[in-house]
Structure formats: structure tokens, C-alpha cells
Design an enzyme around this catalytic site. Structure first.
Site, PDB file in Angstrom:
ATOM      1  N   ASN A   1       0.798  -1.219   0.000  1.00  0.00           N
ATOM      2  CA  ASN A   1       0.000   0.000   0.000  1.00  0.00           C
ATOM      3  C   ASN A   1       0.835   1.275   0.000  1.00  0.00           C
ATOM      4  O   ASN A   1       0.389   2.303  -0.511  1.00  0.00           O
ATOM      5  CB  ASN A   1      -0.913   0.016   1.234  1.00  0.00           C
TER       6      ASN A   1
ATOM      7  N   SER B   1      -3.485  -0.067  -6.356  1.00  0.00           N
ATOM      8  CA  SER B   1      -3.271   0.695  -7.580  1.00  0.00           C
ATOM      9  C   SER B   1      -4.055   2.000  -7.501  1.00  0.00           C
ATOM     10  O   SER B   1      -4.107   2.643  -6.451  1.00  0.00           O
ATOM     11  CB  SER B   1      -3.663  -0.144  -8.796  1.00  0.00           C
ATOM     12  N   SER B   2      -4.703   2.378  -8.578  1.00  0.00           N
ATOM     13  CA  SER B   2      -5.391   3.662  -8.628  1.00  0.00           C
ATOM     14  C   SER B   2      -6.407   3.677  -9.755  1.00  0.00           C
ATOM     15  O   SER B   2      -6.209   3.046 -10.797  1.00  0.00           O
ATOM     16  CB  SER B   2      -4.372   4.787  -8.851  1.00  0.00           C
TER      17      SER B   2
ATOM     18  N   TYR C   1       2.779   8.642 -12.006  1.00  0.00           N
ATOM     19  CA  TYR C   1       2.098   7.880 -10.962  1.00  0.00           C
ATOM     20  C   TYR C   1       1.211   6.789 -11.578  1.00  0.00           C
ATOM     21  O   TYR C   1       1.284   5.615 -11.202  1.00  0.00           O
ATOM     22  CB  TYR C   1       1.255   8.839 -10.118  1.00  0.00           C
TER      23      TYR C   1
ATOM     24  N   LYS D   1       1.501   2.614 -11.474  1.00  0.00           N
ATOM     25  CA  LYS D   1       0.389   1.801 -10.989  1.00  0.00           C
ATOM     26  C   LYS D   1      -0.079   0.816 -12.060  1.00  0.00           C
ATOM     27  O   LYS D   1      -0.450  -0.328 -11.750  1.00  0.00           O
ATOM     28  CB  LYS D   1      -0.760   2.702 -10.550  1.00  0.00           C
TER      29      LYS D   1
ATOM     30  N   VAL E   1     -10.127   9.418  -4.080  1.00  0.00           N
ATOM     31  CA  VAL E   1      -9.681   9.452  -2.690  1.00  0.00           C
ATOM     32  C   VAL E   1      -8.701  10.603  -2.500  1.00  0.00           C
ATOM     33  O   VAL E   1      -7.810  10.810  -3.329  1.00  0.00           O
ATOM     34  CB  VAL E   1      -8.988   8.131  -2.300  1.00  0.00           C
TER      35      VAL E   1
END
Length: 250
Positions: free
Chosen positions: A95, A144-145, A158, A162, A191
Site C-alpha cells: 500500500n 493501484s489507482s 504515478y 500503478k 480518494v
């Protein structure tokens, strides 16, 4: 009395990681959590987990510094023996991470390398180091994202790292299948507080209106999904990407 299973969770001192740690504890899972610099916050999470009746330990770790991994896992082995009376853990949850906002035209090599080390290279080799201590039949969860599916200006590095983690996860599922180890991706979206997006009222309003559910996410929206994937109910979920975004940009 059954023996609790154990999760190793990176980046568990605050935000999404803290909520994951507490949700795991609520499922009866003990937790080894890591922190980079927020020791007091990490020890606070440990205290909350113990108040829930589970065991927990916080260890320092910079997941971007691969040279420390051997010593870290030596420490994990010691903790497993001294605190948990075992030599294996059951769940690895990658994480830990950081954020970066930079348009492609302005990205520096140093910034790119920071994203690479934290979000992909560190995840790859930390997982490699963890495999001898991960119990057969265990689980690996990589965070991940939502930005790997939906594109936003300024998060190219980023999101690319991911995306690499998502591909890596499928290969983990394939190669570790003979050991009964499942590997999956949880991809939070919308988020704030540690994610890829700047936390401003304007950005929150923008992202909130992109989500089908009409709001941004809270850490509490994510941790329960991670904990679920560590239960027996999720035993047949493998090699999958589960987006937890409230339906952003459907």
C-alpha cells in the site's frame, strides 16, 4: 481457539493504510504495519488494533530504498517469532506510496525515478523478498489507482507505475498459483489525503461530480474491500483488478 492470520501492510500509519489495518483487525487478522517517518501515528494504529483484540507491530520501512529490504525482512522474521510465535505471515498488502502532480512536459528524471522506486520497483522487489515468508495459500494485494483507467492531467508517472503494478499482479497470480497464493489489485478512486490528486475544495468538487455516487471517497470506503479479499469468501478471486471508485467516469 484458532490462531489469527497475519498481514504485512506497508504504509499503515495513516489514511487508507490505517483504515486497512483496522479493517483487517476487525476481521480477526493480526497486523505488521510499516511506516516511513510517522512513528507516533503508527504506534497509535497499533494501540487501536490491540484494543480490537488483535496483535500488531509497527516497523520502519522506506519502500523506495531497496537496499534496506534484506534487513527489514530479517526484522520481520524476528517479530514473527517473538510476537506471533510463527515463521510465516499470510497476507502481503503493498500500500505504501506517495503522490506527484506534474505535466509530462515538466517531468524531471528525478521525479520519474521517485515514482518508479516507490510505486513499482519497490513493490516488485519487496514482494520478491517477502515470498519465502509468505505462507502457501496466502494472498498478495497490490494497491493501484483509478487513474490507470481514467486519465487526469499531471499524474502520468504515478498512473504509469500503478499500471505496471497491475500487470505485475497478474504475473504473480500466474507464477504463485502452484503455491495456492492469490494476487489481486485494489484500485481506489476519488480518494484524497495521500493519493495522486491535490486536496483542495475545488478538486474535491470536481471529482465528486465525476463519480456516479456523487461524492469523493473516504478511507473507510476502501479498507473493508481490502479486508474482504483476505477472507475465505474471496478465495476464488485471483489475478483481478477491483476498482473502488464510486463509479468515476463511467
Amino acid at each position: 481457539m484458532s490462531i489469527s492470520k497475519i498481514a504485512l501492510l506497508t504504509g499503515g500509519s495513516r489514511g487508507l493504510g490505517k483504515d486497512m489495518a483496522l479493517k483487517l483487525a476487525q476481521q480477526g487478522i493480526d497486523v505488521i504495519l510499516t511506516y516511513r517517518s510517522q512513528q507516533a501515528e503508527a504506534e497509535g494504529v497499533v494501540a487501536e488494533i490491540k484494543a480490537l483484540g488483535q496483535q500488531a507491530v509497527a516497523l520502519p520501512l522506506n519502500t523506495a530504498n531497496l537496499s534496506t529490504f534484506a534487513a527489514f525482512f530479517s526484522q520481520v522474521s524476528t517479530v514473527l517469532a517473538s510476537t506471533f510465535s510463527t515463521d510465516r505471515f499470510d497476507f502481503l498488502i503493498n500500500n505504501a506510496g506517495t503522490s506527484l502532480i506534474s505535466p509530462i512536459a515538466e517531468m524531471t528524471e528525478a521525479q520519474f525515478d521517485d515514482m518508479l522506486n516507490v510505486h513499482f520497483k519497490g513493490v516488485y522487489f519487496l514482494t520478491q523478498r517477502a515470498l519465502p515468508l509468505l505462507r502457501d495459500g496466502g494472498r498478495i494485494l497490490n494497491i493501484s489507482s483509478g487513474s490507470t483507467r481514467s486519465s487526469f492531467v499531471g499524474v502520468s508517472a504515478y498512473a504509469a507505475m500503478k499500471g505496471a503494478v497491475e500487470v505485475f499482479t497478474r504475473y504473480l497470480a500466474l507464477e504463485l498459483g502452484p503455491r495456492g497464493i492469490a494476487a489481486n489489485v485494489v484500485a481506489p478512486g476519488g480518494v484524497f489525503g495521500g493519493g495522486a490528486m491535490p486536496d483542495t475544495p475545488e478538486m474535491r468538487a470536481y471529482v465528486g461530480q465525476l463519480a456516479a455516487l456523487g461524492r469523493t471517497a473516504e478511507p473507510d470506503d476502501i479498507g473493508g474491500v481490502v479486508a474482504f479479499l483476505c477472507t475465505g469468501a474471496a478465495r476464488w478471486v485471483n489475478g483481478q483488478r477491483l476498482e473502488v471508485s464510486g463509479g468515476v467516469m463511467l
